[in-house]
Design an enzyme around this catalytic site. Structure first.
Site, mmCIF file in Angstrom:
data_model
loop_
_atom_site.group_PDB
_atom_site.id
_atom_site.type_symbol
_atom_site.label_atom_id
_atom_site.label_comp_id
_atom_site.label_asym_id
_atom_site.label_seq_id
_atom_site.Cartn_x
_atom_site.Cartn_y
_atom_site.Cartn_z
ATOM 1 N N GLU A 194 -8.818 65.492 -49.224
ATOM 2 C CA GLU A 194 -10.259 65.441 -49.420
ATOM 3 C C GLU A 194 -10.611 65.673 -50.883
ATOM 4 O OE1 GLU A 194 -10.327 66.555 -44.969
ATOM 5 O OE2 GLU A 194 -9.512 67.699 -46.656
ATOM 6 N N THR A 195 -11.701 65.039 -51.294
ATOM 7 C CA THR A 195 -12.324 65.266 -52.597
ATOM 8 C C THR A 195 -13.792 65.547 -52.327
ATOM 9 O OG1 THR A 195 -10.789 63.733 -53.669
ATOM 10 C CG2 THR A 195 -12.802 64.277 -54.872
#
Length: 293
Positions: A47-48
């Site tokens: 995830e970002t």
């Protein structure tokens, strides 16, 4: 071209590099959805996240969470890592030991315990409910677990923001040694509209009380080294079924060693509310140059 501050974090590490990596773009108000998705795809991280000005007056900041494939409303380690980034960059400040984060899942209260390098952050997990329970809750479950779910609690299908199958094994060694059928977990996830399966066992180790493994095949991930959301649902299940048990007020989790990681996750259970979190370390602090298309 906008130049934006960027942090890369190690979330929930029991040792340096042992946690779940997270990329955080700070002050991302000028980023649109396509640009966020393209950057998240490029980082290749699970995830970002992107920190923005909140829309709700009670929130300290707003976060959007992207996997390389799509945006998701909530996940545990991106929530804790984003709170760490917001505090460390001065984007947000705790008030009376609390912080409110706005995301697509709503407003999430976050506890701030300790300061600086000793600081732990814990998010209140969404309220959960048990949808189904027992080894026969799904015809695919018994074959997948193959007699290993012989812990204190029966397997269950639990919903709380997201859906997971949870199963307690009889020992820590059983959990750590398990070689799952990942295709079967994926089939179970698709047919039940869930993230997948997480397994756990109680432990006599002095460093942790539970060992956990999470297999979120429903979003295309083989195994997660440190899952706040999965641990939140395991905790909710334990709290519901063992309100006066040894784990009723909280415990420590070991996760990720089977993948070469070493994560430590904290769980607090307070008046029925489940709080999940732990420590975060900043590994990279720099700038991102990512032009709009």
């Amino acid at each position: 071209m906008y130049v934006t501050r960027y942090l890369q974090l190690d979330v929930f590490p029991a040792r340096l590099g042992g946690g779940n990596p997270l990329g955080v773009v700070v002050d991302a108000d000028h980023w649109d959805s396509d640009r966020m998705q393209a950057f998240a795809r490029w980082t290749g991280l699970v995830e970002t996240t992107f920190l923005l000005t909140p829309r709700q007056p009670s929130a300290a900041y707003r976060v959007r969470i992207f996997t390389p494939q799509r945006e998701i409303p909530f996940a545990g380690h991106p929530t804790i890592g984003s709170a760490h980034a917001a505090l460390d960059t001065g984007l947000a400040h705790a008030v009376d030991g609390m912080l409110v984060q706005e995301c697509e899942a709503g407003l999430l209260p976050i506890r701030v315990e300790g300061r600086a390098e000793a600081r732990d952050l814990l998010v209140r997990a969404p309220a959960a409910r048990i949808l189904r329970e027992g080894i026969d809750a799904d015809p695919r479950l018994a074959a997948l677990l193959d007699g290993r779910a012989d812990g204190t609690l029966p397997p269950a299908f639990v919903e709380g923001g997201r859906r997971w199958w949870v199963a307690e094994f009889g020992s820590e060694r059983q959990v750590r040694d398990w070689q799952p059928d990942h295709a079967a977990i994926g089939d179970l996830a698709r047919r039940s509209d869930s993230l997948g399966l997480c397994i756990f066992a109680r432990s006599a180790d002095t460093g942790h009380d539970l060992v956990v493994r999470a297999f979120p095949a429903g979003v295309g991930i083989v195994e997660d080294p440190a899952s706040g959301a999965a641990n939140g649902l395991i905790a909710a299940y334990i709290a519901e079924r063992e309100p006066h048990g040894a784990l009723a007020t909280g415990y420590r989790v070991s996760q990720g060693r089977e993948m070469g990681h070493d994560a430590r996750i904290l769980v607090r259970i307070d008046a029925g509310a489940v709080w999940v979190g732990g420590h975060t370390r900043t590994i990279v602090d720099g700038q991102v140059h990512w032009a709009a298309r």
